[in-house]
Each structure stands twice: as C-alpha cells, then as structure tokens.
Design an enzyme around this catalytic site. Sequence first.
Site, PDB file in Angstrom:
ATOM      1  N   LYS A  98      -6.370   5.701 -29.195  1.00 16.39           N
ATOM      2  CA  LYS A  98      -5.481   4.581 -28.854  1.00 16.39           C
ATOM      3  C   LYS A  98      -4.853   3.900 -30.072  1.00 16.39           C
ATOM      4  O   LYS A  98      -3.767   3.347 -29.979  1.00 16.39           O
ATOM      5  CB  LYS A  98      -6.230   3.548 -28.002  1.00 16.39           C
ATOM      6  CG  LYS A  98      -6.528   4.110 -26.620  1.00 16.39           C
ATOM      7  CD  LYS A  98      -7.489   3.268 -25.849  1.00 16.39           C
ATOM      8  CE  LYS A  98      -6.885   1.967 -25.473  1.00 16.39           C
ATOM      9  NZ  LYS A  98      -7.734   1.198 -24.557  1.00 16.39           N
ATOM     10  N   ASP A 143      -3.545  -2.726 -20.617  1.00 13.11           N
ATOM     11  CA  ASP A 143      -4.828  -3.391 -20.344  1.00 13.11           C
ATOM     12  C   ASP A 143      -4.643  -4.897 -20.191  1.00 13.11           C
ATOM     13  O   ASP A 143      -5.342  -5.546 -19.410  1.00 13.11           O
ATOM     14  CB  ASP A 143      -5.827  -3.131 -21.477  1.00 13.11           C
ATOM     15  CG  ASP A 143      -6.468  -1.757 -21.368  1.00 13.11           C
ATOM     16  OD1 ASP A 143      -6.460  -1.182 -20.267  1.00 13.11           O
ATOM     17  OD2 ASP A 143      -6.976  -1.269 -22.391  1.00 13.11           O
TER      18      ASP A 143
HETATM   19  P1  NAP Z   1     -16.298  -1.216 -27.546  1.00  9.71           P
HETATM   20  O1  NAP Z   1     -14.986  -1.159 -28.204  1.00  9.71           O
HETATM   21  O2  NAP Z   1     -17.378  -0.272 -27.960  1.00  9.71           O
HETATM   22  O3  NAP Z   1     -16.851  -2.727 -27.726  1.00  9.71           O
HETATM   23  C1  NAP Z   1     -18.064  -3.098 -27.166  1.00  9.71           C
HETATM   24  C2  NAP Z   1     -18.388  -4.533 -27.589  1.00  9.71           C
HETATM   25  O4  NAP Z   1     -19.604  -4.892 -26.937  1.00  9.71           O
HETATM   26  C3  NAP Z   1     -18.612  -4.715 -29.082  1.00  9.71           C
HETATM   27  O5  NAP Z   1     -18.169  -5.998 -29.451  1.00  9.71           O
HETATM   28  C4  NAP Z   1     -20.136  -4.634 -29.171  1.00  9.71           C
HETATM   29  O6  NAP Z   1     -20.681  -5.328 -30.252  1.00  9.71           O
HETATM   30  C5  NAP Z   1     -20.539  -5.342 -27.922  1.00  9.71           C
HETATM   31  N1  NAP Z   1     -21.892  -4.994 -27.503  1.00  9.71           N
HETATM   32  C6  NAP Z   1     -22.344  -3.782 -27.147  1.00  9.71           C
HETATM   33  N2  NAP Z   1     -23.653  -3.869 -26.809  1.00  9.71           N
HETATM   34  C7  NAP Z   1     -24.013  -5.163 -26.988  1.00  9.71           C
HETATM   35  C8  NAP Z   1     -25.228  -5.867 -26.812  1.00  9.71           C
HETATM   36  N3  NAP Z   1     -26.338  -5.265 -26.393  1.00  9.71           N
HETATM   37  N4  NAP Z   1     -25.236  -7.180 -27.094  1.00  9.71           N
HETATM   38  C9  NAP Z   1     -24.124  -7.819 -27.521  1.00  9.71           C
HETATM   39  N5  NAP Z   1     -22.936  -7.193 -27.690  1.00  9.71           N
HETATM   40  C10 NAP Z   1     -22.895  -5.886 -27.422  1.00  9.71           C
HETATM   41  O7  NAP Z   1     -16.189  -1.029 -25.973  1.00  9.71           O
HETATM   42  P2  NAP Z   1     -14.925  -1.412 -25.069  1.00  9.71           P
HETATM   43  O8  NAP Z   1     -14.025  -0.273 -25.063  1.00  9.71           O
HETATM   44  O9  NAP Z   1     -14.445  -2.738 -25.511  1.00  9.71           O
HETATM   45  O10 NAP Z   1     -15.588  -1.491 -23.615  1.00  9.71           O
HETATM   46  C11 NAP Z   1     -16.469  -2.539 -23.249  1.00  9.71           C
HETATM   47  C12 NAP Z   1     -16.759  -2.464 -21.751  1.00  9.71           C
HETATM   48  O11 NAP Z   1     -15.589  -2.788 -21.009  1.00  9.71           O
HETATM   49  C13 NAP Z   1     -17.169  -1.087 -21.265  1.00  9.71           C
HETATM   50  O12 NAP Z   1     -18.181  -1.234 -20.297  1.00  9.71           O
HETATM   51  C14 NAP Z   1     -15.922  -0.521 -20.637  1.00  9.71           C
HETATM   52  O13 NAP Z   1     -16.189   0.434 -19.628  1.00  9.71           O
HETATM   53  C15 NAP Z   1     -15.329  -1.776 -20.049  1.00  9.71           C
HETATM   54  N6  NAP Z   1     -13.876  -1.671 -19.884  1.00  9.71           N
HETATM   55  C16 NAP Z   1     -13.360  -1.814 -18.639  1.00  9.71           C
HETATM   56  C17 NAP Z   1     -11.994  -1.782 -18.467  1.00  9.71           C
HETATM   57  C18 NAP Z   1     -11.421  -1.956 -17.110  1.00  9.71           C
HETATM   58  O14 NAP Z   1     -10.257  -1.596 -16.895  1.00  9.71           O
HETATM   59  N7  NAP Z   1     -12.165  -2.512 -16.191  1.00  9.71           N
HETATM   60  C19 NAP Z   1     -11.151  -1.611 -19.548  1.00  9.71           C
HETATM   61  C20 NAP Z   1     -11.712  -1.479 -20.786  1.00  9.71           C
HETATM   62  C21 NAP Z   1     -13.076  -1.505 -20.941  1.00  9.71           C
HETATM   63  P3  NAP Z   1     -20.854  -4.613 -31.692  1.00  9.71           P
HETATM   64  O15 NAP Z   1     -19.460  -4.500 -32.250  1.00  9.71           O
HETATM   65  O16 NAP Z   1     -21.734  -5.538 -32.431  1.00  9.71           O
HETATM   66  O17 NAP Z   1     -21.460  -3.270 -31.412  1.00  9.71           O
END
Ligand code: NAP
Length: 309
Positions: free
Chosen positions: A64, A101
């Site tokens: 992306k 998004d």
């Molecule tokens: P990402 O880029 O990997 O970011 C994940 C974030 O969550 C990071 O800030 C990470 O912190 C934090 N995190 C992970 N585990 C944690 C924990 N145990 N405690 C505290 N913080 C934690 O992932 P993403 O792409 O943003 O996706 C995040 C979620 O949103 C996923 O479940 C994804 O499926 C969902 N999502 C849904 C949609 C939708 O259309 N509904 C769209 C996008 C994403 P660190 O940086 O410290 O690791």
Amino acid sequence: MHVGLIGYPVRHSVSPVLQQAAFDALEIDASYALWETPADQLGGTVAMLRGPDYLGANVTIPHKQAVLKYLDEVDPMAAAIGAVNTIVRDGAGRLLGFNTDVEGFVRSIREDGASEIEGSRVVLLGSGGAARAVVAAALANRASDLTICARRAEQAKSLLADLTGHVLANAGTRTRVVPLGDPSAEAESAVRECKILVNATPVGMLRHGLHPSSSGEGPGVRPFPDEAPAGPDRILVQPEWLSVQMLVCDLVYNPPLTPLLEAARDRGARILNGLPMLVYQGAAAFELWTGRAAPVDLMRRKAREALHG
Ligand code: NAP
C-alpha cells in the site's frame, strides 16, 4: 474488463466475493481477480493496469505504501495517509491512487445513526495502518479531540505529525498521545470522557496464520478449526470505563462480536464492528471504478456469508 487485488498474500481476501457480486448485480462486464504479487513484481503488475481492458485494482499488504511511486497521480487523502488501497485507470490510461479506508470508516460511523465525528471526542487504540485512516477521518471531519492510546508513543506522535502537517491540516481538533499500558490513568480518563472509541489494533480478532490487513482487503479469514475465539482477556480497556454515552467501534470484523464489543454492549454502549468499514471501503472503490452507486446491502450480505458462513 479486468480489476483485481494486488497484494501478497491475497488468497484469503473477501474482496472478490463482494466486488464480483456488485459487478454482476449491476450487469457490468468485469471480472475481479486475485493478483498475488511479490514485491519485485509490483511495478510490472501495476504497469499491466494501463491496458485498455483494465478498470484498476485494490491494493493490500504489503504494497500500500510502495505502490505510490508507480502511479501518475495520488489523491490528497491517500497522499496524507501515505497509503493507496485503490487504483483507478482513467480514460487516458493514467493511474490514479486513492485510499477508501477513510471513507469506509466515516460511512460506517454514520451507519450508527446517533454518532457524528464532528465535534466529538474520539479515542483511538493503536497507531498502525488502520489507525492512520481513522486519524485522517477524525481530522478531516473535525473531531473536537483525538486521543491516540498506543504502546509505542513515538509512532503515534509521528503519525499525528504526518497527518496534521499535511493538506488535511488540522481544523481545530485537539490531539494527544497517551500510553496504553497497565495502569494508564491518562488512557482511563480519555476513554471515560469520549463519545467514540475505536479499536484499530488486532487485539480481539480470531487468530490466524496471516498478518491482518490494513485495508480490510486482507484476511477474509476463517479461523483455523483448532483455534478458539478470542478470550475475555483480549481487550485493551477496562469494561468499567465504557458507558451508555459511547459508540464503541472495533475495526476487527472476525469475530463479529469481539471481547471489546461484548463488554461495551454489556455496559449499554452502542457498538459497531469492522464489517461496515470493510464493505464501505469496497463500495467506495467500486464507485471510483464504475461511476455507479454500489449495491451496499448486497456487498454486506456477501461479505458476511464469506466470513461467517
Ligand atoms: P498494523 O498496521 O499491524 O497495526 C496494529 C496496531 O495495533 C499497532 O499500533 C500495534 O502496536 C497495535 N497492537 C497490536 N497488538 C497490540 C497489543 N497487544 N496491545 C496494544 N497495541 C497493540 O495493523 P492494521 O493494519 O492497522 O490492522 C489493525 C486491525 O484493524 C486488524 O485487526 C485489521 O484486520 C483491522 N482492520 C479492519 C479494517 C476494516 O475495514 N474493518 C480495515 C483495516 C484494518 P505496535 O506498533 O506497538 O505493534
């Protein structure tokens, strides 16, 4: 016409199901394919889209950000976020980049009917890819306050700096970053006072073998048979911080009722899972490719069937 999903891996995505249903329902002669693309082939796959038979593409992890350099023009919102999840080929064969998004998130919040981002205190958990779209939405829609609760404060601060310093310049939203830890009095007071709480971390999702998608394009995953749903401990805030005045929104869509949403519901809050955002970001992409209104209800039904049977 051809359109598809560029990413690596892509095989678990629900996008083909919901997009193909939309093309078929509107009798548009297009087929949506999965274009699994390793990083060293990204330029070639994007170049293919310049052909007259292509509408464009969706883009998901890990491309992306990297895809921006292959495009002729990038929409200001996508440029602010630094990520493109939709490519449109225009009549002249130019490739335009968008990020749907943000619109997906905003339209999903509207679905709640009782919440508006404008003028609201918003608390966001996480500072990754999905969080960037939520921050852009909160700033562009003039939330009164935006608090990012993150375990890596530096990443959250640089996210805020990127977005507030951009063309979406903050129109009066007060922003701050607070640590997400144990205990966090700042996180507690921010959450207790907010109107909209958004979980943009994977905490609470069913475990699976793939990285979660930040475009909603990714894991239209089914849990592996040996995996149990997330346990009640998989929640980043204390249930007693949640109350009836709030909309609690979890971007996770599998399971549909995450531990956070279950706790919020038990406390009388309104709840919203990530499915509407997933559907609306796809609908927005469809509308960019076709210029036609997307059949959102059909897309939602198809996404739900693909995810949950
Ligand atoms: P990402 O880029 O990997 O970011 C994940 C974030 O969550 C990071 O800030 C990470 O912190 C934090 N995190 C992970 N585990 C944690 C924990 N145990 N405690 C505290 N913080 C934690 O992932 P993403 O792409 O943003 O996706 C995040 C979620 O949103 C996923 O479940 C994804 O499926 C969902 N999502 C849904 C949609 C939708 O259309 N509904 C769209 C996008 C994403 P660190 O940086 O410290 O690791």
